[in-house]
Design a protein around this motif. Structure first.
Motif, PDB file in Angstrom:
ATOM      1  N   GLU A 105     -13.989  16.495 -56.839  1.00 33.33           N
ATOM      2  CA  GLU A 105     -14.207  17.044 -55.612  1.00 33.33           C
ATOM      3  C   GLU A 105     -12.760  17.158 -54.874  1.00 33.33           C
ATOM      4  O   GLU A 105     -11.804  16.472 -55.029  1.00 33.33           O
ATOM      5  CB  GLU A 105     -15.112  16.230 -54.512  1.00 33.33           C
ATOM      6  N   LEU A 106     -12.417  18.359 -54.352  1.00 35.34           N
ATOM      7  CA  LEU A 106     -11.358  18.710 -53.376  1.00 35.34           C
ATOM      8  C   LEU A 106     -11.610  18.809 -52.078  1.00 35.34           C
ATOM      9  O   LEU A 106     -12.574  19.475 -51.635  1.00 35.34           O
ATOM     10  CB  LEU A 106     -10.706  20.003 -54.066  1.00 35.34           C
ATOM     11  N   SER A 107     -10.805  18.001 -51.178  1.00 35.77           N
ATOM     12  CA  SER A 107     -11.111  17.860 -50.022  1.00 35.77           C
ATOM     13  C   SER A 107     -10.056  18.674 -49.308  1.00 35.77           C
ATOM     14  O   SER A 107      -8.710  18.537 -49.414  1.00 35.77           O
ATOM     15  CB  SER A 107     -11.070  16.668 -49.285  1.00 35.77           C
ATOM     16  N   LEU A 108     -10.035  19.579 -48.275  1.00 33.41           N
ATOM     17  CA  LEU A 108      -9.124  20.448 -47.662  1.00 33.41           C
ATOM     18  C   LEU A 108      -9.314  20.075 -46.032  1.00 33.41           C
ATOM     19  O   LEU A 108     -10.117  20.432 -45.435  1.00 33.41           O
ATOM     20  CB  LEU A 108      -9.574  22.033 -47.718  1.00 33.41           C
ATOM     21  N   PRO A 109      -8.101  19.143 -45.628  1.00 35.21           N
ATOM     22  CA  PRO A 109      -8.144  19.201 -44.191  1.00 35.21           C
ATOM     23  C   PRO A 109      -7.970  20.388 -43.499  1.00 35.21           C
ATOM     24  O   PRO A 109      -7.385  21.570 -43.831  1.00 35.21           O
ATOM     25  CB  PRO A 109      -7.145  18.091 -44.135  1.00 35.21           C
ATOM     26  N   GLU A 110      -8.278  20.335 -42.070  1.00 35.21           N
ATOM     27  CA  GLU A 110      -8.395  21.376 -40.975  1.00 35.21           C
ATOM     28  C   GLU A 110      -6.702  21.559 -40.922  1.00 35.21           C
ATOM     29  O   GLU A 110      -6.062  20.371 -40.989  1.00 35.21           O
ATOM     30  CB  GLU A 110      -9.100  20.849 -39.801  1.00 35.21           C
ATOM     31  N   GLY A 111      -6.142  22.738 -40.786  1.00 35.36           N
ATOM     32  CA  GLY A 111      -4.863  23.032 -40.985  1.00 35.36           C
ATOM     33  C   GLY A 111      -3.872  22.707 -39.878  1.00 35.36           C
ATOM     34  O   GLY A 111      -2.885  23.142 -40.055  1.00 35.36           O
ATOM     35  N   THR A 112      -4.484  22.201 -38.834  1.00 35.04           N
ATOM     36  CA  THR A 112      -3.366  21.473 -37.738  1.00 35.04           C
ATOM     37  C   THR A 112      -2.516  20.625 -38.448  1.00 35.04           C
ATOM     38  O   THR A 112      -2.607  19.594 -39.085  1.00 35.04           O
ATOM     39  CB  THR A 112      -4.055  20.993 -36.586  1.00 35.04           C
ATOM     40  N   ALA A 113      -1.194  21.083 -38.358  1.00 30.31           N
ATOM     41  CA  ALA A 113      -0.255  19.983 -38.882  1.00 30.31           C
ATOM     42  C   ALA A 113       0.023  18.813 -37.990  1.00 30.31           C
ATOM     43  O   ALA A 113      -0.230  18.884 -36.971  1.00 30.31           O
ATOM     44  CB  ALA A 113       1.024  20.801 -38.581  1.00 30.31           C
ATOM     45  N   ARG A 114       0.082  17.694 -38.676  1.00 29.74           N
ATOM     46  CA  ARG A 114       0.004  16.315 -38.018  1.00 29.74           C
ATOM     47  C   ARG A 114       1.153  15.501 -38.736  1.00 29.74           C
ATOM     48  O   ARG A 114       1.044  15.333 -39.970  1.00 29.74           O
ATOM     49  CB  ARG A 114      -1.473  15.592 -38.201  1.00 29.74           C
ATOM     50  N   LEU A 115       1.885  14.776 -37.871  1.00 23.35           N
ATOM     51  CA  LEU A 115       2.626  13.826 -38.283  1.00 23.35           C
ATOM     52  C   LEU A 115       1.939  12.438 -38.578  1.00 23.35           C
ATOM     53  O   LEU A 115       0.841  12.339 -38.123  1.00 23.35           O
ATOM     54  CB  LEU A 115       3.759  13.596 -37.266  1.00 23.35           C
ATOM     55  N   ASP A 617      -1.661  26.499 -36.032  1.00 26.12           N
ATOM     56  CA  ASP A 617      -1.431  26.275 -34.642  1.00 26.12           C
ATOM     57  C   ASP A 617      -0.895  27.850 -34.036  1.00 26.12           C
ATOM     58  O   ASP A 617       0.163  28.167 -34.805  1.00 26.12           O
ATOM     59  CB  ASP A 617      -0.163  25.335 -34.272  1.00 26.12           C
ATOM     60  N   PRO A 618      -1.261  28.476 -33.197  1.00 28.63           N
ATOM     61  CA  PRO A 618      -0.825  29.851 -32.626  1.00 28.63           C
ATOM     62  C   PRO A 618       0.595  29.634 -32.335  1.00 28.63           C
ATOM     63  O   PRO A 618       1.246  30.638 -32.460  1.00 28.63           O
ATOM     64  CB  PRO A 618      -1.819  30.242 -31.793  1.00 28.63           C
ATOM     65  N   ARG A 619       0.893  28.471 -32.009  1.00 27.77           N
ATOM     66  CA  ARG A 619       2.686  28.525 -31.538  1.00 27.77           C
ATOM     67  C   ARG A 619       3.304  28.847 -32.577  1.00 27.77           C
ATOM     68  O   ARG A 619       4.466  29.595 -32.665  1.00 27.77           O
ATOM     69  CB  ARG A 619       2.982  27.196 -30.946  1.00 27.77           C
ATOM     70  N   THR A 620       3.076  28.436 -34.058  1.00 30.11           N
ATOM     71  CA  THR A 620       3.620  28.587 -35.074  1.00 30.11           C
ATOM     72  C   THR A 620       3.688  30.025 -35.484  1.00 30.11           C
ATOM     73  O   THR A 620       4.842  30.382 -35.974  1.00 30.11           O
ATOM     74  CB  THR A 620       3.310  27.633 -36.292  1.00 30.11           C
ATOM     75  N   LYS A 621       2.870  31.009 -35.332  1.00 26.18           N
ATOM     76  CA  LYS A 621       2.587  32.145 -35.485  1.00 26.18           C
ATOM     77  C   LYS A 621       3.794  32.713 -34.521  1.00 26.18           C
ATOM     78  O   LYS A 621       4.519  33.757 -35.007  1.00 26.18           O
ATOM     79  CB  LYS A 621       1.538  32.820 -35.410  1.00 26.18           C
ATOM     80  N   THR A 622       3.702  32.666 -33.246  1.00 25.53           N
ATOM     81  CA  THR A 622       5.032  32.960 -32.533  1.00 25.53           C
ATOM     82  C   THR A 622       6.329  32.732 -32.981  1.00 25.53           C
ATOM     83  O   THR A 622       7.097  33.736 -33.106  1.00 25.53           O
ATOM     84  CB  THR A 622       4.697  32.364 -30.903  1.00 25.53           C
ATOM     85  N   VAL A 623       6.575  31.597 -33.570  1.00 24.43           N
ATOM     86  CA  VAL A 623       7.804  31.122 -33.998  1.00 24.43           C
ATOM     87  C   VAL A 623       8.113  32.026 -35.557  1.00 24.43           C
ATOM     88  O   VAL A 623       9.203  32.661 -35.671  1.00 24.43           O
ATOM     89  CB  VAL A 623       8.073  29.722 -34.447  1.00 24.43           C
ATOM     90  N   LEU A 624       7.281  32.188 -36.337  1.00 23.60           N
ATOM     91  CA  LEU A 624       7.337  33.064 -37.502  1.00 23.60           C
ATOM     92  C   LEU A 624       7.387  34.631 -37.051  1.00 23.60           C
ATOM     93  O   LEU A 624       8.496  35.208 -37.581  1.00 23.60           O
ATOM     94  CB  LEU A 624       6.297  32.788 -38.422  1.00 23.60           C
TER      95      LEU A 624
END
Length: 663
Positions: A105-115, A617-624
């Motif tokens: 099984e492969l678990s994909l976490p929700e894509g929000t970046a987290r430290l 995170d939509p803020r990262t899209k703004t930076v990109l």
């Protein structure tokens, strides 16, 4: 009870789809549910499914995948999965961008970046720890040669983790174009057997097939002093030129050279004296190819910059002085034409060696591989720095592995045709590694150290500084989203482990050459990440693309020299020049390989234009988006400038810079 809309996106690569059935689970904070769906993913398709779930799952944390198979394990390349839950307008994104294979099984976490410190939910911490443990087993360090950067542990491309391999289109293009090049080389060799090989014009007989417009200009003008000097500013290797602060100690002026000395001192006082020293080549053993001894030199070139910005050679000393040898001959533009030409050819051959080994292979390819392996070993997919860097390490491990098995291996291309082959290339790389500093990989520092700032005709320097600035702004924008203070940087154990592994392990204890072993501030982190992204993109483009233009006409950059350097100017003949240059076989192979490795790739992804959505995170899209806008503005500036130039400089146009080292 609630309705969930699930969207499954499959990659567009050949064989990305799968005939195997895929099962999915939605995992929320409260519970998980298995989805009953008839999913057999098709290449390049987006498939949507709606499900009614009778119980409240809570905030979604993971999507779990299981690919069933009976007889054949048909791998599936999953781009991403999105889920829109009840009562929400935004999709939860679960990035994958990898092959799904086997029974697990492969678990994909929700894509929000987290430290690591952000994980109030223990499940994410357990996931990242498990992921890193698995990655550290799959991505191991190896020593290719002592004294050189560590590499991925893979004896051949088939040993690489599947997700670091070329996709099928890339593999087919790479292998078929190489075969086509070898066929063309064979045709040229058969053709030339019917003709003479006694004059420089005889190289015209193999100068057909794939070549660029600039290569045609090099073919016409390569003997001109102006083009000879220009290459140190804006050619395939703009990394050696430096402004002189004094006359070099190795420069020995012969008796009767008082006028030359006065000219050198005048240019020095005016700040217009420059030098290029190939001393790194001194003492490197030259190759023996099919029983024929090859030769190397360690030239010194003194140049002046005239008021119009042209860089013109004043003197060439082919070999450094030695107590056991006579005073080295100093070659001048006023010498007999063939003697001066042969001296310049020796310089160009020496430049070929350092461009390919020190500045191309070591300072971009091998450094990028260290960054790539450390990233896979130390940063989990949830980490924002992983999400920032992963588009810039695409294909790097495979192209480097192919290089070690085909190009610089025992019996490889370097051994067959290059004067530093046969072991000298390893010694040269080791010397270059000892001189590689952190500052040398950062254009603002490197160009300042070499005295090349604010020179209008130094186009590489101008564009590199602009690209560094644009890249730094992008990196800083991303970093500041996740690190609000220096204390958070210092307290990130995964980030600190990544830094330590690059400097201490990958670069073999490089802290004494300025590389950090930890990050204490956001500014320090941003500078290091800018170096990483710049090395994997812009710097490689500046060094790699020039091969196609400047090395296709072999006399301008001979891969090897077959006679010793001349010592008597009056005795240089055309027979000596042709006897020094590579023979037909070596010339054909040089043309084939430089075309194959210097051409733009059909599946190229331009800098900053990657489509993978690792961040949610939509803020990262703004930076990109700002990064892409800055690159677009720089592109327009470079185009406008180039329209005013007789010889446009295009290697650092953002549209020509690949997003990672793939060739």
């Amino acid at each position: 009870m609630g309705r969930y809309r699930v969207r499954v996106v499959t990659g567009a690569w050949l064989f990305s789809g799968s005939l195997n059935r895929v099962e999915l689970w939605l995992v929320g904070a409260h519970r998980e549910v298995k989805l009953e769906l008839p999913l057999r993913p098709a290449r390049g398709k987006e498939e949507e499914f709606d499900f009614d779930v009778p119980e409240d799952l809570g905030p979604l944390q993971f999507v779990k995948l299981h690919k069933q198979h009976t007889v054949v394990d048909d791998a599936w390349f999953c781009n991403l999965i999105t889920v829109q839950g009840p009562g929400t307008s935004a999709e939860a994104v679960f990035p994958c961008y990898r092959w799904v294979q086997g029974d697990g099984e492969l678990s994909l976490p929700e894509g929000t970046a987290r430290l690591a410190g952000d994980n109030a939910l223990d499940v994410f911490q357990k996931h990242r720890e498990k992921e890193l443990k698995e990655r550290q087993q799959a991505y191991c360090w190896a020593t290719w040669k002592e004294g050189l950067p560590q590499t991925i542990a893979a004896d051949c491309k088939d040993d690489l983790p599947l997700n670091m391999r070329f996709h099928e289109e890339k593999r087919l293009d790479f292998e078929w174009t190489l075969k086509a090049g070898v066929l063309e080389m064979g045709l040229k060799r058969v053709y030339i057997l019917l003709r003479s090989w006694n004059r420089l014009e005889d190289f015209d007989q193999i100068f057909w097939g794939q070549k660029s417009a600039l290569a045609e200009k090099v073919h016409r003008c390569w003997q001109d002093d102006e083009l000879f000097g220009y290459q140190f500013l804006n050619g395939a290797n703009p990394m050696l030129l430096r402004r002189s602060t004094s006359l070099p100690s190795r420069l020995v002026l012969p008796s009767g050279a008082e006028e030359l000395q006065a000219q050198l001192e005048k240019e020095l006082q005016n700040g217009s004296l420059f030098e290029v020293d190939f001393i790194l080549l001194d003492g490197i053993p030259a190759n023996v190819i099919r029983g024929e001894q090859q030769y190397l030199a360690a030239p010194l070139v003194m140049l002046r910059m005239d008021p119009s910005g042209k860089l013109l050679p004043m003197a060439i000393q082919i070999q450094p002085p030695s107590p056991s040898s006579p005073v080295p001959t100093l070659f001048l533009p006023s010498d007999p034409p063939l003697a001066w030409l042969l001296a310049k050819i020796w310089v160009r051959s020496s430049d070929f060696q350092l461009q390919e080994l020190q500045f191309h292979l070591l300072n971009t390819h091998l450094v990028a591989e260290v960054i790539a392996v450390a990233t896979m070993r130390c940063l989990p997919g949830l980490h924002p720095i992983f999400k920032l860097l992963v588009p810039h390490i695409r294909y790097t491990m495979e192209i480097n592995t192919r290089s070690r098995t085909q190009l610089i291996s025992d019996g490889g291309i370097f051994d067959q045709v290059v004067s530093t082959g046969g072991g000298g290339h390893v010694q040269l790389l080791t010397r270059a590694m000892a001189q590689m500093t952190y500052c040398s990989l950062c254009p603002p520092d490197d160009l300042a150290n070499r005295g090349l700032l604010r020179i209008p005709s130094a186009l590489y320097a101008q564009d590199a500084l602009q690209l560094w600035k644009v890249t730094a702004r992008y990196v800083e924008g991303m970093v500041h989203l996740f690190y609000q203070s220096d204390e958070i940087v210092r307290g990130d154990p995964e980030l600190q482990a990544w830094c330590w592994e690059i400097t201490e392990v990958g670069l073999c204890h490089a802290q004494d050459r300025g590389f950090p072993v930890s990050f204490q501030t956001r500014a320090q982190l941003c500078h290091f990440l800018t170096m990483c992204v710049f090395t994997c993109t812009s710097q490689h483009a500046a060094i790699n693309q020039g091969q196609l233009d400047w090395y296709g006409w072999v006399p301008n950059a001979p891969c090897t020299m077959r006679m010793p350097p001349p010592t008597n100017k009056e005795e240089v003949t055309m027979e000596m020049v042709m006897g020094s240059l590579p023979d037909i076989q070596k010339s054909c192979l040089q043309m084939t390989i430089t075309w194959h490795l210097g051409r733009l790739q059909p599946d190229m992804v331009p800098l900053g234009q990657h489509k993978e959505k690792y961040f949610s995170d939509p803020r990262t899209k703004t930076v990109l988006s700002q990064f892409q806008a800055d690159l677009g503005n720089l592109e327009r500036e470079i185009i406008a400038r180039n329209e005013q130039l007789d010889l446009p400089y295009e290697y650092l146009k953002p549209s020509r810079i690949e997003n990672s080292i793939t060739i």
